[in-house]
Design a protein around this motif. Sequence first.
Motif, PDB file in Angstrom:
ATOM      1  N   VAL A 304      40.634  40.927  46.090  1.00  0.00           N
ATOM      2  CA  VAL A 304      39.845  39.558  46.437  1.00  0.00           C
ATOM      3  C   VAL A 304      40.462  39.097  47.606  1.00  0.00           C
ATOM      4  O   VAL A 304      39.653  38.984  48.866  1.00  0.00           O
ATOM      5  CB  VAL A 304      40.357  38.522  45.330  1.00  0.00           C
ATOM      6  CG1 VAL A 304      39.930  37.277  45.705  1.00  0.00           C
ATOM      7  CG2 VAL A 304      40.003  38.682  43.922  1.00  0.00           C
ATOM      8  N   TYR A 305      41.855  39.011  47.967  1.00  0.00           N
ATOM      9  CA  TYR A 305      42.155  38.483  49.125  1.00  0.00           C
ATOM     10  C   TYR A 305      41.942  39.366  50.337  1.00  0.00           C
ATOM     11  O   TYR A 305      41.479  38.806  51.579  1.00  0.00           O
ATOM     12  CB  TYR A 305      43.615  38.318  49.164  1.00  0.00           C
ATOM     13  CG  TYR A 305      44.367  37.315  47.989  1.00  0.00           C
ATOM     14  CD1 TYR A 305      43.258  36.262  47.513  1.00  0.00           C
ATOM     15  CD2 TYR A 305      45.442  37.677  47.494  1.00  0.00           C
ATOM     16  CE1 TYR A 305      43.980  35.723  46.658  1.00  0.00           C
ATOM     17  CE2 TYR A 305      45.618  37.117  46.163  1.00  0.00           C
ATOM     18  CZ  TYR A 305      44.988  35.967  45.743  1.00  0.00           C
ATOM     19  OH  TYR A 305      45.441  35.206  44.663  1.00  0.00           O
ATOM     20  N   GLN A 306      42.185  40.541  50.347  1.00  0.00           N
ATOM     21  CA  GLN A 306      41.788  41.513  51.555  1.00  0.00           C
ATOM     22  C   GLN A 306      40.172  41.787  51.474  1.00  0.00           C
ATOM     23  O   GLN A 306      39.766  41.942  52.706  1.00  0.00           O
ATOM     24  CB  GLN A 306      42.474  42.917  51.330  1.00  0.00           C
ATOM     25  CG  GLN A 306      43.984  42.759  51.841  1.00  0.00           C
ATOM     26  CD  GLN A 306      44.700  44.095  52.140  1.00  0.00           C
ATOM     27  OE1 GLN A 306      45.502  44.429  51.219  1.00  0.00           O
ATOM     28  NE2 GLN A 306      44.514  44.704  53.062  1.00  0.00           N
ATOM     29  N   TYR A 307      39.656  41.783  50.211  1.00  0.00           N
ATOM     30  CA  TYR A 307      38.011  41.736  50.554  1.00  0.00           C
ATOM     31  C   TYR A 307      37.486  40.492  51.395  1.00  0.00           C
ATOM     32  O   TYR A 307      36.520  40.650  52.148  1.00  0.00           O
ATOM     33  CB  TYR A 307      37.648  41.695  49.202  1.00  0.00           C
ATOM     34  CG  TYR A 307      36.209  41.755  49.177  1.00  0.00           C
ATOM     35  CD1 TYR A 307      35.193  42.763  49.290  1.00  0.00           C
ATOM     36  CD2 TYR A 307      35.390  40.622  48.812  1.00  0.00           C
ATOM     37  CE1 TYR A 307      34.020  42.933  49.294  1.00  0.00           C
ATOM     38  CE2 TYR A 307      34.104  40.807  48.906  1.00  0.00           C
ATOM     39  CZ  TYR A 307      33.093  41.651  49.014  1.00  0.00           C
ATOM     40  OH  TYR A 307      31.809  41.709  49.172  1.00  0.00           O
ATOM     41  N   GLU A 308      38.248  39.338  51.161  1.00  0.00           N
ATOM     42  CA  GLU A 308      37.740  38.231  51.874  1.00  0.00           C
ATOM     43  C   GLU A 308      38.145  38.236  52.945  1.00  0.00           C
ATOM     44  O   GLU A 308      37.482  37.683  54.050  1.00  0.00           O
ATOM     45  CB  GLU A 308      38.398  36.918  50.990  1.00  0.00           C
ATOM     46  CG  GLU A 308      37.421  36.648  49.729  1.00  0.00           C
ATOM     47  CD  GLU A 308      38.117  35.402  48.983  1.00  0.00           C
ATOM     48  OE1 GLU A 308      39.067  34.923  49.213  1.00  0.00           O
ATOM     49  OE2 GLU A 308      37.360  35.068  47.942  1.00  0.00           O
ATOM     50  N   LYS A 309      39.284  38.689  53.474  1.00  0.00           N
ATOM     51  CA  LYS A 309      39.653  38.775  54.905  1.00  0.00           C
ATOM     52  C   LYS A 309      39.115  39.992  55.795  1.00  0.00           C
ATOM     53  O   LYS A 309      38.530  39.782  56.959  1.00  0.00           O
ATOM     54  CB  LYS A 309      41.165  38.915  54.920  1.00  0.00           C
ATOM     55  CG  LYS A 309      41.805  38.906  56.377  1.00  0.00           C
ATOM     56  CD  LYS A 309      43.139  38.597  56.531  1.00  0.00           C
ATOM     57  CE  LYS A 309      43.773  38.076  57.790  1.00  0.00           C
ATOM     58  NZ  LYS A 309      45.014  38.258  57.853  1.00  0.00           N
ATOM     59  N   TYR A 310      38.850  41.308  55.091  1.00  0.00           N
ATOM     60  CA  TYR A 310      38.444  42.450  56.084  1.00  0.00           C
ATOM     61  C   TYR A 310      37.140  42.711  55.454  1.00  0.00           C
ATOM     62  O   TYR A 310      36.482  43.800  56.000  1.00  0.00           O
ATOM     63  CB  TYR A 310      39.434  43.220  55.721  1.00  0.00           C
ATOM     64  CG  TYR A 310      40.791  43.025  56.592  1.00  0.00           C
ATOM     65  CD1 TYR A 310      41.127  42.896  57.848  1.00  0.00           C
ATOM     66  CD2 TYR A 310      41.899  42.965  55.836  1.00  0.00           C
ATOM     67  CE1 TYR A 310      41.988  42.490  58.341  1.00  0.00           C
ATOM     68  CE2 TYR A 310      43.182  42.545  56.310  1.00  0.00           C
ATOM     69  CZ  TYR A 310      43.390  42.179  57.557  1.00  0.00           C
ATOM     70  OH  TYR A 310      44.577  42.008  58.011  1.00  0.00           O
ATOM     71  N   GLY A 311      36.516  42.226  54.421  1.00  0.00           N
ATOM     72  CA  GLY A 311      35.014  42.576  54.147  1.00  0.00           C
ATOM     73  C   GLY A 311      35.147  43.782  52.993  1.00  0.00           C
ATOM     74  O   GLY A 311      34.170  44.418  52.982  1.00  0.00           O
ATOM     75  N   ARG A 312      36.302  44.268  52.793  1.00  0.00           N
ATOM     76  CA  ARG A 312      36.566  45.597  51.870  1.00  0.00           C
ATOM     77  C   ARG A 312      37.684  45.574  51.162  1.00  0.00           C
ATOM     78  O   ARG A 312      38.437  45.073  51.406  1.00  0.00           O
ATOM     79  CB  ARG A 312      36.028  46.723  52.416  1.00  0.00           C
ATOM     80  CG  ARG A 312      37.368  47.141  53.308  1.00  0.00           C
ATOM     81  CD  ARG A 312      37.210  48.728  53.821  1.00  0.00           C
ATOM     82  NE  ARG A 312      37.808  48.834  54.932  1.00  0.00           N
ATOM     83  CZ  ARG A 312      38.112  50.141  55.630  1.00  0.00           C
ATOM     84  NH1 ARG A 312      37.603  51.013  54.959  1.00  0.00           N
ATOM     85  NH2 ARG A 312      38.764  50.328  56.799  1.00  0.00           N
ATOM     86  N   SER A 313      37.482  46.301  49.743  1.00  0.00           N
ATOM     87  CA  SER A 313      38.556  46.286  48.890  1.00  0.00           C
ATOM     88  C   SER A 313      39.571  47.094  49.486  1.00  0.00           C
ATOM     89  O   SER A 313      39.351  47.956  50.166  1.00  0.00           O
ATOM     90  CB  SER A 313      37.880  46.873  47.625  1.00  0.00           C
ATOM     91  OG  SER A 313      39.128  47.661  47.164  1.00  0.00           O
ATOM     92  N   ALA A 314      40.950  46.723  49.194  1.00  0.00           N
ATOM     93  CA  ALA A 314      41.909  47.469  49.830  1.00  0.00           C
ATOM     94  C   ALA A 314      42.550  48.654  48.646  1.00  0.00           C
ATOM     95  O   ALA A 314      43.656  48.846  48.885  1.00  0.00           O
ATOM     96  CB  ALA A 314      43.038  46.591  50.074  1.00  0.00           C
ATOM     97  N   CYS A 315      41.827  48.761  47.808  1.00  0.00           N
ATOM     98  CA  CYS A 315      42.223  49.731  46.776  1.00  0.00           C
ATOM     99  C   CYS A 315      41.338  50.941  46.758  1.00  0.00           C
ATOM    100  O   CYS A 315      40.163  50.870  46.914  1.00  0.00           O
ATOM    101  CB  CYS A 315      41.957  49.357  45.279  1.00  0.00           C
ATOM    102  SG  CYS A 315      42.055  50.776  44.084  1.00  0.00           S
ATOM    103  N   VAL A 316      41.768  52.225  47.265  1.00  0.00           N
ATOM    104  CA  VAL A 316      40.970  53.222  47.460  1.00  0.00           C
ATOM    105  C   VAL A 316      40.690  54.028  46.366  1.00  0.00           C
ATOM    106  O   VAL A 316      40.152  55.085  46.318  1.00  0.00           O
ATOM    107  CB  VAL A 316      41.606  54.225  48.935  1.00  0.00           C
ATOM    108  CG1 VAL A 316      41.327  53.244  50.096  1.00  0.00           C
ATOM    109  CG2 VAL A 316      42.931  54.544  48.393  1.00  0.00           C
ATOM    110  N   GLY A 317      41.219  53.580  44.994  1.00  0.00           N
ATOM    111  CA  GLY A 317      41.239  54.645  43.972  1.00  0.00           C
ATOM    112  C   GLY A 317      41.657  55.922  43.898  1.00  0.00           C
ATOM    113  O   GLY A 317      41.437  56.546  42.946  1.00  0.00           O
ATOM    114  N   CYS A 318      42.768  55.816  44.357  1.00  0.00           N
ATOM    115  CA  CYS A 318      43.804  57.116  44.278  1.00  0.00           C
ATOM    116  C   CYS A 318      44.356  57.533  43.220  1.00  0.00           C
ATOM    117  O   CYS A 318      44.483  58.506  42.738  1.00  0.00           O
ATOM    118  CB  CYS A 318      44.566  57.127  45.634  1.00  0.00           C
ATOM    119  SG  CYS A 318      46.091  56.112  45.091  1.00  0.00           S
ATOM    120  N   GLY A 319      44.455  56.396  42.328  1.00  0.00           N
ATOM    121  CA  GLY A 319      45.087  56.557  40.928  1.00  0.00           C
ATOM    122  C   GLY A 319      46.654  56.668  40.989  1.00  0.00           C
ATOM    123  O   GLY A 319      47.243  56.816  39.882  1.00  0.00           O
TER     124      GLY A 319
END
Lengths: 341, 251
Positions: A304-319
Amino acid sequence: MKTLVLSKMDVPGLVEALGETARLIGPRKKEHQFVFGQITKPEQLALEYPTTILPPSRQLFPNDEPLVRLRLDDVAASREIVEGEKTILLGVHPCDVQGINILDEVFSDSPPDANYLTRRSQTIIIALECQAPCSPYNLCFDKGTYRLEWGYDLLMIDLGDRYFVFTRTGAGEELIGDLPFFRAATPADREALGRARETQAGSFKTRLAGPVNRLPNALKEAYDDLLWEAVGRRCLSCETCTNVCPTCYCFDVADEVELDLVNGTRCRQWDSCQSCTFAEVAGGENFRPRPSERQRHRLFKKEVYQYEKYGRSACVGCGRCSAQCVASIRLNEMYNQVLGG
Amino acid sequence: MKPKVGVFSFTSCEGCQLTILNLEDEMLDLLGAIEIVNFREAIDERGHEYDVAFVEGSITTPEEAEEVREIRERTKILVALGACATLGGINAIKNRHDLHQVRRKVYGDGAHHFPTEATQRVRDVVPVEYEMHGCPISKREFLQVTKTLLLGRVPRPSPHAVCTECKTAGNVCLFDKGICCLGPITRAGCGAICPTYGGDCVACRGLVDEPNLASMIEIMKSKGMSRQEVEDRLTQFNTLEPVDLEPHFSS
């Protein structure tokens, strides 16, 4: 962009050649797992690895990094420390390349982080595509991070006995320019690449119960969900989930003096929003005193927060956060709960 | 004038004192910054007033309690040194048993000559300015705390768990090797030295400020540990931190 081919027989020669031009960092075996570390001999390199304990982005943002050489008797004589050396990150998986891209964005934001950016500007990334998911917790297919469009200098794709190599940047082309290990790709190589990509596409599957772009709103709607209480009861606040995250960048700063009590060093240490004192402020007030609130914050920060700030999710799904959690807290399960799966 | 420092020892193996003596590379600089006026393992002379007293060991006899009160009166700052002093440590295991039987077992027919009491932490007997944990203490932390005190500041203990230092070191998690480790609930500061060399963390630095014991006990159970095994692990150094296992093991 050039399309080249590197025979696997030439990898040892390439490792030796690259090691002469820069500090070469790549995946190495550690017991039954893998870590990114310096490669000084070709046999140390383990390119066929599932994932590493810590992500390669931590190489650009090392723990206990010195920031300032301090003079306690004369503060004006204190000097900042900005270090970096030519470094090659070899064999970086697409999710981890995108983790570095996200850190680039964060550390370039005002005020720019001289330490990170100096190190980054001297780093060349040789990416390596994955042929299959590395754990049951990967979200790289849903996140679209199992392949790469940009953010690397060279990209290698395994074709069995050889690697197909894309050059993306001038720095990447320059790095291998004079080396004898690469030849131009032929139509047969391109055909093999097409087949490899088909096999690859078939092995990655969606793991989320809903479209990934619904996550920000789904999380907001689940802000008061009982899910967080359940997760909080299990969370040990050990901080592993954030320490192994390719895009976590929080740090604390501490000074250490020498025994002369005059000279000292200001260093930064990785910090974590999962620590019970992270959100504690003067007067003892704590904005997130409970593990449930801290776990919720972790997901909101990424989606949410980084999506709203930078326009993309900050989870790259590495697991990594899910795979390494001692309390079996799984990010993919939490996402699915908020997505209604 | 250099600050006067005393190092004192009560019930312990004296390993924390030895750790100080093992600061070979830093010893000359350390002696340039402080004056050691009492240190049984190292010097004969005795001073009587201290700026800082480092006290190792737990308090297990009436004489020791008396002596630590006297040290308290003679020092400005008192630092408890090591697990025996800060947690009761291994010495406190006897508190889980009948003390008369413990005395008989150790001293036999002469037991009445040895008025041993329930083990206490130093802070149970006198006020303590700082507790330096560990079995033994870490050299690095001893130097950090000493320098911070010399600057007239308050040392800052690590807010993290051992897991953080273990991850920082890039170690393979012991849980991934089927070994149950107390790193997730143990105070950091040791540099995760045991897990780094393949040994599980035994919580010799005590538990983090807000340990989630309920979750940790469930994890230990899920690894097949019995109630007795869980109790033994959690109390090896931490008998004086009561843990209620009943809700986890009552059927």
